[in-house]
Design a protein around this motif. Structure first.
Motif, PDB file in Angstrom:
ATOM      1  N   UNK A  33      14.643  11.993  24.158  1.00 53.79           N
ATOM      2  CA  UNK A  33      15.677  12.545  25.041  1.00 53.79           C
ATOM      3  C   UNK A  33      15.553  14.059  25.119  1.00 53.79           C
ATOM      4  N   UNK A  34      15.416  14.691  23.961  1.00 47.49           N
ATOM      5  CA  UNK A  34      15.278  16.148  23.926  1.00 47.49           C
ATOM      6  C   UNK A  34      13.967  16.579  24.573  1.00 47.49           C
ATOM      7  N   UNK A  35      12.893  15.862  24.269  1.00 45.95           N
ATOM      8  CA  UNK A  35      11.573  16.227  24.779  1.00 45.95           C
ATOM      9  C   UNK A  35      11.464  16.085  26.299  1.00 45.95           C
ATOM     10  N   UNK A  36      11.920  14.951  26.813  1.00 46.10           N
ATOM     11  CA  UNK A  36      11.691  14.653  28.223  1.00 46.10           C
ATOM     12  C   UNK A  36      12.852  14.980  29.154  1.00 46.10           C
ATOM     13  N   UNK A  37      14.073  15.029  28.608  1.00 45.61           N
ATOM     14  CA  UNK A  37      15.240  15.289  29.454  1.00 45.61           C
ATOM     15  C   UNK A  37      15.763  16.714  29.253  1.00 45.61           C
ATOM     16  N   UNK A  38      16.185  17.028  28.041  1.00 48.14           N
ATOM     17  CA  UNK A  38      16.753  18.350  27.788  1.00 48.14           C
ATOM     18  C   UNK A  38      15.760  19.473  28.082  1.00 48.14           C
ATOM     19  N   UNK A  39      14.503  19.280  27.659  1.00 50.12           N
ATOM     20  CA  UNK A  39      13.477  20.312  27.862  1.00 50.12           C
ATOM     21  C   UNK A  39      12.455  19.928  28.930  1.00 50.12           C
ATOM     22  N   UNK A  43      10.093  17.920  29.463  1.00 43.53           N
ATOM     23  CA  UNK A  43       8.682  17.697  29.191  1.00 43.53           C
ATOM     24  C   UNK A  43       7.894  18.923  28.757  1.00 43.53           C
ATOM     25  N   UNK A  44       8.574  20.027  28.493  1.00 37.64           N
ATOM     26  CA  UNK A  44       7.904  21.245  28.028  1.00 37.64           C
ATOM     27  C   UNK A  44       7.921  21.265  26.503  1.00 37.64           C
ATOM     28  N   UNK A  45       6.751  21.159  25.878  1.00 38.12           N
ATOM     29  CA  UNK A  45       6.711  21.045  24.428  1.00 38.12           C
ATOM     30  C   UNK A  45       6.750  22.391  23.721  1.00 38.12           C
ATOM     31  N   UNK A  46       7.038  22.352  22.431  1.00 40.18           N
ATOM     32  CA  UNK A  46       7.217  23.574  21.647  1.00 40.18           C
ATOM     33  C   UNK A  46       5.903  24.260  21.282  1.00 40.18           C
ATOM     34  N   UNK A  47       4.789  23.544  21.358  1.00 40.33           N
ATOM     35  CA  UNK A  47       3.499  24.161  21.065  1.00 40.33           C
ATOM     36  C   UNK A  47       3.072  25.110  22.189  1.00 40.33           C
ATOM     37  N   UNK A  48       3.236  24.653  23.428  1.00 44.61           N
ATOM     38  CA  UNK A  48       2.880  25.480  24.574  1.00 44.61           C
ATOM     39  C   UNK A  48       3.968  26.496  24.911  1.00 44.61           C
ATOM     40  N   UNK A  49       5.165  26.231  24.404  1.00 48.48           N
ATOM     41  CA  UNK A  49       6.288  27.131  24.671  1.00 48.48           C
ATOM     42  C   UNK A  49       6.968  27.489  23.351  1.00 48.48           C
ATOM     43  N   UNK A  50       6.279  28.232  22.483  1.00 52.26           N
ATOM     44  CA  UNK A  50       6.806  28.552  21.147  1.00 52.26           C
ATOM     45  C   UNK A  50       8.132  29.301  21.158  1.00 52.26           C
ATOM     46  N   UNK A  51       8.417  29.995  22.271  1.00 51.42           N
ATOM     47  CA  UNK A  51       9.682  30.719  22.358  1.00 51.42           C
ATOM     48  C   UNK A  51      10.879  29.766  22.422  1.00 51.42           C
ATOM     49  N   UNK A  52      10.616  28.497  22.755  1.00 49.71           N
ATOM     50  CA  UNK A  52      11.689  27.490  22.844  1.00 49.71           C
ATOM     51  C   UNK A  52      11.766  26.619  21.594  1.00 49.71           C
ATOM     52  N   UNK A  53      10.841  26.818  20.665  1.00 48.31           N
ATOM     53  CA  UNK A  53      10.713  25.920  19.517  1.00 48.31           C
ATOM     54  C   UNK A  53      12.005  25.781  18.722  1.00 48.31           C
ATOM     55  N   UNK A  54      12.563  26.889  18.282  1.00 49.12           N
ATOM     56  CA  UNK A  54      13.764  26.826  17.434  1.00 49.12           C
ATOM     57  C   UNK A  54      14.929  26.157  18.148  1.00 49.12           C
ATOM     58  N   UNK A  55      15.100  26.478  19.435  1.00 46.75           N
ATOM     59  CA  UNK A  55      16.183  25.855  20.204  1.00 46.75           C
ATOM     60  C   UNK A  55      15.953  24.351  20.317  1.00 46.75           C
ATOM     61  N   UNK A  56      14.707  23.961  20.511  1.00 47.11           N
ATOM     62  CA  UNK A  56      14.386  22.537  20.638  1.00 47.11           C
ATOM     63  C   UNK A  56      14.685  21.799  19.343  1.00 47.11           C
ATOM     64  N   UNK A  57      14.325  22.388  18.217  1.00 48.87           N
ATOM     65  CA  UNK A  57      14.556  21.749  16.922  1.00 48.87           C
ATOM     66  C   UNK A  57      16.052  21.630  16.628  1.00 48.87           C
ATOM     67  N   UNK A  58      16.803  22.688  16.926  1.00 53.84           N
ATOM     68  CA  UNK A  58      18.251  22.654  16.693  1.00 53.84           C
ATOM     69  C   UNK A  58      18.919  21.636  17.611  1.00 53.84           C
TER      70      UNK A  58
END
Length: 283
Positions: free
Chosen positions: A80-86, A88-103
């Motif tokens: 849900x977080x990977x494909x809907x909230x974000x 489909x933009x992953x944290x490896x290619x978008x490291x600036x979003x990593x912490x927000x994605x994990x939280x």
């Protein structure tokens, strides 16, 4: 909105690792005391996580001491977080979003877990007024899962959980009271709770646990072989290494896949229809 029996087992609350960016392998803290060989900091990728978000040792998790991995269930929050909230933009290619994605993943997991319990409560609840409240709260919770990431991160998850817990407890009491009345057991006995430490490593084979309130009970390494747990409330119960061989959990209340994944069982263990029998259980 009407929820049917089938809705309880929707794909949305089922884990789909292929659609997830390995969030549980990064966002979570791994503890050696919870089925991992070593501790791992939250936000740090597991050493077995590959660049395509697959696990390099997935087929041998238990042999490598990673029981915690086989036990974990995100209730579908990962995809849900990977494909809907974000989107489909992953944290490896978008490291600036990593912490927000994990939280966000940690919050979404809680919301999806609540949806699992609420849907079961809707099915079990017979009071039309309370059933309507549960239905409304399901809709509200689903809407929360669709919020923008910044709104999700400011969500008062504790307050929402409190509202959910009130309805879950009400449903549990109703179901267990009805069961005890059918069995001609006093209403007082159906509300008996057990101290968390009471069942640690205990032999419960001769204990009547039908309709018991085992919310949050510590059942670690307990011997529950052949015990009938019909209509027992197991929400939050710790079943790590509990022996459920031959036990009857068909009609247990608020049981999750994660709980079963941490326990021991066999081909004679009776499980609710929505729970999958672990492949590593004995035959």
């Amino acid at each position: 909105m009407i929820y049917t029996y089938k809705d309880k087992y929707t794909k949305e609350l089922r884990v789909d690792c292929k659609e997830c960016f390995g969030l549980c392998c990064v966002a979570l803290y791994f503890s050696a005391s919870e089925g991992f060989p070593t501790n791992k900091e939250a936000g740090k990728p597991c050493i077995n996580l590959q660049s395509n978000f697959n696990c390099s040792v997935h087929k041998n998790l238990r042999n490598k001491g990673l029981k915690g991995c086989t036990a974990y269930d995100c209730f579908g929050a990962g995809q849900k977080v990977s494909q809907v909230t974000f989107s489909g933009h992953d944290w490896l290619k978008n490291p600036e979003c990593a912490n927000k994605m994990f939280e966000t993943f940690l919050i979404m997991r809680q919301l999806h877990e609540m949806l699992w319990y609420l849907t079961e409560a809707f099915i079990l609840q017979k009071d039309p007024h309370i059933k309507e409240k549960i239905s409304s709260l399901i809709d509200n919770t689903k809407q929360l899962t669709l919020l923008d990431v910044d709104f999700l991160l400011t969500l008062d998850i504790a307050a929402h959980r409190t509202k959910v817990n009130v309805l879950l407890k009400n449903t549990s009491n109703l179901v267990r009271t009805k069961f005890h009345r059918k069995k001609n057991i006093t209403s007082r006995s159906c509300n008996v709770t057990f101290p968390r430490s009471d069942y640690f490593g205990s032999d419960l084979r001769k204990t009547n646990l039908r309709g018991a309130d085992l919310r949050g009970a510590c059942l670690i390494a307990a011997n529950i072989r052949g015990v009938d747990l019909s209509w027992a409330d197991l929400i939050g119960a710790d079943l790590r290494d509990a022996d459920l061989s031959g036990a009857n959990l068909t009609n247990s209340i608020f049981l999750t896949q994660a709980q079963i994944n941490t326990a021991k069982g066999d081909s004679h263990t009776k499980l609710p229809i929505m729970i999958v029998r672990p492949t590593y259980w004995s035959k």
